[in-house]
Design a protein around this motif. Structure first.
Motif, PDB file in Angstrom:
ATOM      1  N   LEU A  61      34.058  40.002  31.253  1.00 59.93           N
ATOM      2  CA  LEU A  61      33.129  39.869  30.003  1.00 59.93           C
ATOM      3  C   LEU A  61      31.966  40.011  30.446  1.00 59.93           C
ATOM      4  N   ALA A  62      31.521  39.628  31.681  1.00 64.41           N
ATOM      5  CA  ALA A  62      30.080  40.082  32.118  1.00 64.41           C
ATOM      6  C   ALA A  62      29.828  41.620  32.267  1.00 64.41           C
ATOM      7  N   LEU A  63      31.113  42.151  32.551  1.00 64.44           N
ATOM      8  CA  LEU A  63      31.013  43.697  32.689  1.00 64.44           C
ATOM      9  C   LEU A  63      30.474  44.145  31.210  1.00 64.44           C
ATOM     10  N   GLN A  64      31.268  43.869  30.456  1.00 65.11           N
ATOM     11  CA  GLN A  64      31.316  44.156  28.938  1.00 65.11           C
ATOM     12  C   GLN A  64      29.929  43.847  28.536  1.00 65.11           C
ATOM     13  N   LEU A  65      29.315  42.802  28.991  1.00 65.61           N
ATOM     14  CA  LEU A  65      27.973  42.415  28.581  1.00 65.61           C
ATOM     15  C   LEU A  65      26.838  43.097  29.262  1.00 65.61           C
ATOM     16  N   HIS A  66      27.284  43.877  30.304  1.00 60.92           N
ATOM     17  CA  HIS A  66      26.437  44.607  31.062  1.00 60.92           C
ATOM     18  C   HIS A  66      25.531  43.723  31.951  1.00 60.92           C
ATOM     19  N   GLN A  67      26.342  42.799  32.367  1.00 60.29           N
ATOM     20  CA  GLN A  67      25.459  41.785  33.400  1.00 60.29           C
ATOM     21  C   GLN A  67      26.528  42.227  34.821  1.00 60.29           C
ATOM     22  N   TYR A  68      26.235  43.134  35.268  1.00 63.13           N
ATOM     23  CA  TYR A  68      26.994  44.017  36.256  1.00 63.13           C
ATOM     24  C   TYR A  68      27.031  42.892  37.798  1.00 63.13           C
ATOM     25  N   GLY A  69      25.725  42.580  38.139  1.00 62.59           N
ATOM     26  CA  GLY A  69      25.535  41.639  39.152  1.00 62.59           C
ATOM     27  C   GLY A  69      26.560  40.394  39.000  1.00 62.59           C
ATOM     28  N   ASP A  70      26.591  39.689  37.926  1.00 62.26           N
ATOM     29  CA  ASP A  70      27.232  38.680  37.598  1.00 62.26           C
ATOM     30  C   ASP A  70      28.874  38.911  37.603  1.00 62.26           C
ATOM     31  N   ALA A  71      29.168  40.280  37.061  1.00 67.09           N
ATOM     32  CA  ALA A  71      30.542  40.679  37.263  1.00 67.09           C
ATOM     33  C   ALA A  71      30.831  40.902  38.710  1.00 67.09           C
ATOM     34  N   VAL A  72      30.134  41.251  39.351  1.00 66.32           N
ATOM     35  CA  VAL A  72      30.385  41.547  40.934  1.00 66.32           C
ATOM     36  C   VAL A  72      30.748  39.958  41.504  1.00 66.32           C
ATOM     37  N   ARG A  73      29.719  39.189  41.408  1.00 64.35           N
ATOM     38  CA  ARG A  73      29.951  37.728  41.803  1.00 64.35           C
ATOM     39  C   ARG A  73      31.051  37.126  41.573  1.00 64.35           C
ATOM     40  N   LEU A  74      31.469  37.206  40.145  1.00 67.48           N
ATOM     41  CA  LEU A  74      32.719  36.604  39.790  1.00 67.48           C
ATOM     42  C   LEU A  74      34.052  37.240  40.324  1.00 67.48           C
ATOM     43  N   CYS A  75      34.025  38.659  40.536  1.00 71.82           N
ATOM     44  CA  CYS A  75      35.045  39.247  41.011  1.00 71.82           C
ATOM     45  C   CYS A  75      34.998  38.812  42.640  1.00 71.82           C
ATOM     46  N   GLU A  76      34.175  38.522  43.207  1.00 75.56           N
ATOM     47  CA  GLU A  76      33.815  38.316  44.773  1.00 75.56           C
ATOM     48  C   GLU A  76      34.764  36.669  44.632  1.00 75.56           C
ATOM     49  N   GLU A  77      34.460  35.845  43.902  1.00 72.20           N
ATOM     50  CA  GLU A  77      34.898  34.658  43.630  1.00 72.20           C
ATOM     51  C   GLU A  77      36.629  34.581  43.315  1.00 72.20           C
ATOM     52  N   ALA A  78      37.011  35.666  42.305  1.00 76.01           N
ATOM     53  CA  ALA A  78      38.303  35.766  42.004  1.00 76.01           C
ATOM     54  C   ALA A  78      39.138  36.350  42.937  1.00 76.01           C
ATOM     55  N   THR A  79      38.490  37.311  43.562  1.00 76.98           N
ATOM     56  CA  THR A  79      39.438  37.809  44.769  1.00 76.98           C
ATOM     57  C   THR A  79      39.496  36.944  45.918  1.00 76.98           C
ATOM     58  N   ALA A  80      38.509  36.159  46.153  1.00 76.39           N
ATOM     59  CA  ALA A  80      38.465  35.293  47.311  1.00 76.39           C
ATOM     60  C   ALA A  80      39.684  34.168  47.112  1.00 76.39           C
ATOM     61  N   MET A  81      39.728  34.003  45.719  1.00 81.28           N
ATOM     62  CA  MET A  81      40.955  32.828  45.507  1.00 81.28           C
ATOM     63  C   MET A  81      42.321  33.346  45.267  1.00 81.28           C
ATOM     64  N   ASP A  82      42.494  34.682  44.645  1.00 84.99           N
ATOM     65  CA  ASP A  82      43.351  35.368  44.634  1.00 84.99           C
ATOM     66  C   ASP A  82      43.505  36.812  45.084  1.00 84.99           C
ATOM     67  N   PRO A  83      43.344  37.104  46.291  1.00 86.89           N
ATOM     68  CA  PRO A  83      43.137  38.616  46.766  1.00 86.89           C
ATOM     69  C   PRO A  83      44.388  39.773  46.315  1.00 86.89           C
ATOM     70  N   PHE A  84      45.439  39.189  45.551  1.00 90.19           N
ATOM     71  CA  PHE A  84      46.333  40.157  44.984  1.00 90.19           C
ATOM     72  C   PHE A  84      46.129  40.550  43.507  1.00 90.19           C
TER      73      PHE A  84
END
Length: 136
Positions: A61-84
């Motif tokens: 959603l952050a990516l779709q809203l052009h909030q790219y920094g937030d999207a990266v941060r959220l992806c960092e958290e998501a992949t730390a929690m579930d790297p697969f």
């Protein structure tokens, strides 16, 4: 993974004030840390999956809203929690690209590749195609 209920106003900021990091920042540890049973372990895994799903969806959603920094941060958290969770790696790649961060695109792809190698897997064809497309 532990969930704490902060009430209906959780995540809301006073008028004119930026919001905090949301539910992910309120993680306070394991669910029922003093308990051990099959049910508790299953519940912990389910809550962890739900949290990773929420982070991954929020990143998209952050990516779709052009909030790219937030999207990266959220992806960092998501992949730390579930790297697969390959979809989160792809969102991370697209967000890094939108920020003009070519190194970030490659770093995200390599993170995906490294994570999947742990289970003797490789990134999907769609992830590889995305990398090629973003590197043009």
């Amino acid at each position: 993974m532990c969930w704490s209920w902060a009430g209906p106003a959780a995540g809301r900021a006073p008028a004119g004030k930026p919001r905090g990091r949301g539910a992910a920042s309120r993680n306070e540890g394991d669910y029922l840390p003093d308990r051990t049973s099959q049910w508790v372990e299953e519940r912990r895994r389910a809550l962890s999956r739900q949290a990773a799903d929420a982070l991954s969806s929020a990143a998209d959603l952050a990516l779709q809203l052009h909030q790219y920094g937030d999207a990266v941060r959220l992806c960092e958290e998501a992949t730390a929690m579930d790297p697969f969770r390959e979809v989160a790696w792809r969102v991370w790649m697209r967000a890094a690209n939108a920020l003009g961060d070519d190194d970030g695109v490659l770093t995200a792809f390599q993170g995906c590749e490294t994570a999947l190698a742990q289970i003797d897997a490789t990134p999907s064809p769609s992830t590889r195609k995305l990398l090629k497309r973003l590197q043009r």
